[in-house]
Design a protein around this motif. Structure first.
Motif, PDB file in Angstrom:
ATOM      1  N   ASN A  55     -11.254 -43.036  50.837  1.00  0.00           N
ATOM      2  CA  ASN A  55     -10.558 -44.223  50.046  1.00  0.00           C
ATOM      3  C   ASN A  55     -11.163 -45.604  50.833  1.00  0.00           C
ATOM      4  O   ASN A  55     -11.456 -45.784  51.938  1.00  0.00           O
ATOM      5  CB  ASN A  55      -9.072 -44.187  50.326  1.00  0.00           C
ATOM      6  N   LEU A  56     -10.958 -46.394  49.994  1.00  0.00           N
ATOM      7  CA  LEU A  56     -11.347 -47.878  50.220  1.00  0.00           C
ATOM      8  C   LEU A  56     -10.092 -48.721  49.597  1.00  0.00           C
ATOM      9  O   LEU A  56      -9.950 -48.886  48.508  1.00  0.00           O
ATOM     10  CB  LEU A  56     -12.826 -48.559  49.670  1.00  0.00           C
ATOM     11  N   ALA A  57      -9.353 -49.434  50.746  1.00  0.00           N
ATOM     12  CA  ALA A  57      -8.442 -50.249  50.372  1.00  0.00           C
ATOM     13  C   ALA A  57      -8.221 -51.535  51.347  1.00  0.00           C
ATOM     14  O   ALA A  57      -8.852 -51.540  52.600  1.00  0.00           O
ATOM     15  CB  ALA A  57      -6.967 -49.586  50.516  1.00  0.00           C
ATOM     16  N   ASN A  58      -8.227 -52.718  50.922  1.00  0.00           N
ATOM     17  CA  ASN A  58      -8.356 -54.054  51.370  1.00  0.00           C
ATOM     18  C   ASN A  58      -9.361 -54.004  52.623  1.00  0.00           C
ATOM     19  O   ASN A  58      -9.304 -54.668  53.600  1.00  0.00           O
ATOM     20  CB  ASN A  58      -6.837 -54.130  52.138  1.00  0.00           C
ATOM     21  N   GLY A  59     -10.550 -53.853  52.264  1.00  0.00           N
ATOM     22  CA  GLY A  59     -11.900 -53.514  52.982  1.00  0.00           C
ATOM     23  C   GLY A  59     -12.016 -52.740  54.050  1.00  0.00           C
ATOM     24  O   GLY A  59     -12.826 -52.596  54.926  1.00  0.00           O
ATOM     25  N   VAL A  60     -11.039 -51.695  54.259  1.00  0.00           N
ATOM     26  CA  VAL A  60     -11.127 -50.605  54.968  1.00  0.00           C
ATOM     27  C   VAL A  60     -11.185 -49.308  54.518  1.00  0.00           C
ATOM     28  O   VAL A  60     -10.713 -48.868  53.407  1.00  0.00           O
ATOM     29  CB  VAL A  60      -9.851 -50.556  55.602  1.00  0.00           C
ATOM     30  N   LEU A  61     -12.493 -48.695  54.913  1.00  0.00           N
ATOM     31  CA  LEU A  61     -12.871 -47.466  54.318  1.00  0.00           C
ATOM     32  C   LEU A  61     -12.231 -46.161  55.235  1.00  0.00           C
ATOM     33  O   LEU A  61     -12.270 -46.348  56.449  1.00  0.00           O
ATOM     34  CB  LEU A  61     -14.491 -47.373  54.361  1.00  0.00           C
ATOM     35  N   SER A  62     -11.576 -45.403  54.462  1.00  0.00           N
ATOM     36  CA  SER A  62     -10.699 -44.378  55.396  1.00  0.00           C
ATOM     37  C   SER A  62     -11.450 -42.775  54.969  1.00  0.00           C
ATOM     38  O   SER A  62     -11.655 -42.661  53.651  1.00  0.00           O
ATOM     39  CB  SER A  62      -9.498 -44.115  55.021  1.00  0.00           C
ATOM     40  N   ILE A  63     -11.786 -42.163  56.027  1.00  0.00           N
ATOM     41  CA  ILE A  63     -12.426 -40.947  55.628  1.00  0.00           C
ATOM     42  C   ILE A  63     -11.406 -39.721  56.530  1.00  0.00           C
ATOM     43  O   ILE A  63     -10.921 -40.134  57.577  1.00  0.00           O
ATOM     44  CB  ILE A  63     -13.672 -40.582  56.142  1.00  0.00           C
ATOM     45  N   GLU A  64     -10.737 -38.862  55.632  1.00  0.00           N
ATOM     46  CA  GLU A  64     -10.068 -37.904  56.108  1.00  0.00           C
ATOM     47  C   GLU A  64     -10.276 -36.448  55.641  1.00  0.00           C
ATOM     48  O   GLU A  64     -10.758 -36.468  54.551  1.00  0.00           O
ATOM     49  CB  GLU A  64      -8.362 -38.221  55.804  1.00  0.00           C
ATOM     50  N   GLY A  65     -10.460 -35.471  56.745  1.00  0.00           N
ATOM     51  CA  GLY A  65     -10.995 -34.296  56.443  1.00  0.00           C
ATOM     52  C   GLY A  65      -9.918 -33.140  56.953  1.00  0.00           C
ATOM     53  O   GLY A  65      -9.652 -33.566  58.139  1.00  0.00           O
ATOM     54  N   ARG A  66      -9.770 -32.343  55.949  1.00  0.00           N
ATOM     55  CA  ARG A  66      -8.454 -31.245  56.531  1.00  0.00           C
ATOM     56  C   ARG A  66      -9.292 -29.931  56.737  1.00  0.00           C
ATOM     57  O   ARG A  66     -10.051 -29.509  55.864  1.00  0.00           O
ATOM     58  CB  ARG A  66      -7.515 -31.334  55.597  1.00  0.00           C
ATOM     59  N   VAL A  67      -9.019 -29.269  57.690  1.00  0.00           N
ATOM     60  CA  VAL A  67      -9.788 -27.890  58.230  1.00  0.00           C
ATOM     61  C   VAL A  67      -8.596 -26.981  57.984  1.00  0.00           C
ATOM     62  O   VAL A  67      -7.327 -27.095  58.394  1.00  0.00           O
ATOM     63  CB  VAL A  67      -9.909 -27.857  59.874  1.00  0.00           C
ATOM     64  N   ALA A  68      -9.025 -25.981  57.431  1.00  0.00           N
ATOM     65  CA  ALA A  68      -8.290 -24.783  57.215  1.00  0.00           C
ATOM     66  C   ALA A  68      -8.058 -24.044  58.494  1.00  0.00           C
ATOM     67  O   ALA A  68      -8.679 -23.285  58.754  1.00  0.00           O
ATOM     68  CB  ALA A  68      -8.412 -23.833  55.963  1.00  0.00           C
ATOM     69  N   ILE A  69      -6.639 -24.138  59.133  1.00  0.00           N
ATOM     70  CA  ILE A  69      -6.523 -23.494  60.575  1.00  0.00           C
ATOM     71  C   ILE A  69      -6.569 -22.160  60.177  1.00  0.00           C
ATOM     72  O   ILE A  69      -6.733 -21.264  61.190  1.00  0.00           O
ATOM     73  CB  ILE A  69      -5.034 -24.106  61.040  1.00  0.00           C
ATOM     74  N   LYS A  70      -5.972 -21.516  59.013  1.00  0.00           N
ATOM     75  CA  LYS A  70      -5.623 -19.712  59.247  1.00  0.00           C
ATOM     76  C   LYS A  70      -7.138 -19.529  59.435  1.00  0.00           C
ATOM     77  O   LYS A  70      -7.167 -18.129  59.919  1.00  0.00           O
ATOM     78  CB  LYS A  70      -5.354 -19.737  57.434  1.00  0.00           C
ATOM     79  N   GLU A  71      -8.127 -19.825  59.009  1.00  0.00           N
ATOM     80  CA  GLU A  71      -9.534 -19.146  59.357  1.00  0.00           C
ATOM     81  C   GLU A  71      -9.716 -18.862  60.874  1.00  0.00           C
ATOM     82  O   GLU A  71     -10.608 -18.001  61.249  1.00  0.00           O
ATOM     83  CB  GLU A  71     -10.683 -19.891  58.755  1.00  0.00           C
ATOM     84  N   TYR A  72      -8.987 -19.565  61.492  1.00  0.00           N
ATOM     85  CA  TYR A  72      -9.337 -19.495  62.961  1.00  0.00           C
ATOM     86  C   TYR A  72      -8.179 -18.546  63.943  1.00  0.00           C
ATOM     87  O   TYR A  72      -8.223 -18.607  65.046  1.00  0.00           O
ATOM     88  CB  TYR A  72      -9.565 -21.124  63.604  1.00  0.00           C
ATOM     89  N   GLU A  73      -7.197 -18.337  63.100  1.00  0.00           N
ATOM     90  CA  GLU A  73      -5.817 -17.940  63.834  1.00  0.00           C
ATOM     91  C   GLU A  73      -6.360 -16.679  64.359  1.00  0.00           C
ATOM     92  O   GLU A  73      -5.599 -16.558  65.732  1.00  0.00           O
ATOM     93  CB  GLU A  73      -4.777 -17.579  62.747  1.00  0.00           C
ATOM     94  N   ASN A  74      -7.006 -15.812  64.138  1.00  0.00           N
ATOM     95  CA  ASN A  74      -7.174 -14.519  64.951  1.00  0.00           C
ATOM     96  C   ASN A  74      -8.299 -14.469  65.735  1.00  0.00           C
ATOM     97  O   ASN A  74      -8.772 -13.362  66.534  1.00  0.00           O
ATOM     98  CB  ASN A  74      -7.200 -13.470  64.120  1.00  0.00           C
ATOM     99  N   LEU A  75      -8.918 -15.578  65.936  1.00  0.00           N
ATOM    100  CA  LEU A  75     -10.199 -15.692  66.688  1.00  0.00           C
ATOM    101  C   LEU A  75      -9.618 -16.110  68.333  1.00  0.00           C
ATOM    102  O   LEU A  75      -8.921 -16.814  68.517  1.00  0.00           O
ATOM    103  CB  LEU A  75     -11.042 -16.862  66.282  1.00  0.00           C
ATOM    104  N   SER A  76     -10.820 -15.522  69.081  1.00  0.00           N
ATOM    105  CA  SER A  76     -10.766 -15.600  70.511  1.00  0.00           C
ATOM    106  C   SER A  76     -11.891 -16.256  71.112  1.00  0.00           C
ATOM    107  O   SER A  76     -12.762 -15.332  71.486  1.00  0.00           O
ATOM    108  CB  SER A  76     -10.145 -14.456  71.504  1.00  0.00           C
ATOM    109  N   PRO A  77     -12.109 -17.389  71.066  1.00  0.00           N
ATOM    110  CA  PRO A  77     -13.646 -17.976  71.426  1.00  0.00           C
ATOM    111  C   PRO A  77     -14.039 -17.938  72.811  1.00  0.00           C
ATOM    112  O   PRO A  77     -13.157 -18.181  73.783  1.00  0.00           O
ATOM    113  CB  PRO A  77     -13.380 -19.456  70.993  1.00  0.00           C
ATOM    114  N   VAL A  78     -15.128 -17.580  73.245  1.00  0.00           N
ATOM    115  CA  VAL A  78     -15.697 -17.416  74.460  1.00  0.00           C
ATOM    116  C   VAL A  78     -15.866 -18.942  75.111  1.00  0.00           C
ATOM    117  O   VAL A  78     -15.585 -19.117  76.212  1.00  0.00           O
ATOM    118  CB  VAL A  78     -16.799 -16.632  74.506  1.00  0.00           C
ATOM    119  N   TYR A  79     -16.338 -19.650  74.164  1.00  0.00           N
ATOM    120  CA  TYR A  79     -16.695 -21.082  74.754  1.00  0.00           C
ATOM    121  C   TYR A  79     -16.570 -21.922  73.441  1.00  0.00           C
ATOM    122  O   TYR A  79     -16.959 -21.662  72.159  1.00  0.00           O
ATOM    123  CB  TYR A  79     -18.162 -21.063  75.080  1.00  0.00           C
ATOM    124  N   THR A  80     -15.900 -23.275  73.409  1.00  0.00           N
ATOM    125  CA  THR A  80     -15.784 -24.229  72.515  1.00  0.00           C
ATOM    126  C   THR A  80     -16.240 -25.684  73.016  1.00  0.00           C
ATOM    127  O   THR A  80     -16.009 -25.970  74.317  1.00  0.00           O
ATOM    128  CB  THR A  80     -14.384 -24.232  71.859  1.00  0.00           C
TER     129      THR A  80
END
Length: 93
Positions: free
Chosen positions: A19-44
């Motif tokens: 979005n662009l409003a009053n000269g400010v460009l806003s970027i927002e992205g949402r990650v689907a957390i459900k895809e990661y619920e049953n994972l146990s990462p070794v390293y992040t």
């Protein structure tokens, strides 16, 4: 044009807002957390979560012609210069 690239792993085209409003460009992205619920990462290197950034744009940018494209978790923004600025730059060459 100015170009902006934002790496946003886990974000797809339907989960992003630009979005662009009053000269400010806003970027927002949402990650689907459900895809990661049953994972146990070794390293992040980063935590899973949503993204948000804001940038103040000058009036040199033509807001009506901004284009965005999302490909494989990378947002690409084309921020074209306003016509009067392009004319001024051509005159000063």
């Amino acid at each position: 044009s100015l170009w902006l690239w934002a790496d946003m792993p886990g974000v797809d085209e339907e989960s992003i807002q630009v979005n662009l409003a009053n000269g400010v460009l806003s970027i927002e992205g949402r990650v689907a957390i459900k895809e990661y619920e049953n994972l146990s990462p070794v390293y992040t290197e980063y935590n899973i979560g949503n993204y948000a950034r804001r940038f103040t744009l000058s009036s040199d940018i033509d807001a009506a012609r901004i284009k965005a494209r999302m490909t494989n978790g990378v947002l690409e923004l084309d921020l074209p210069k306003a016509e009067e600025i392009r004319d001024l730059l051509r005159e000063n060459r």
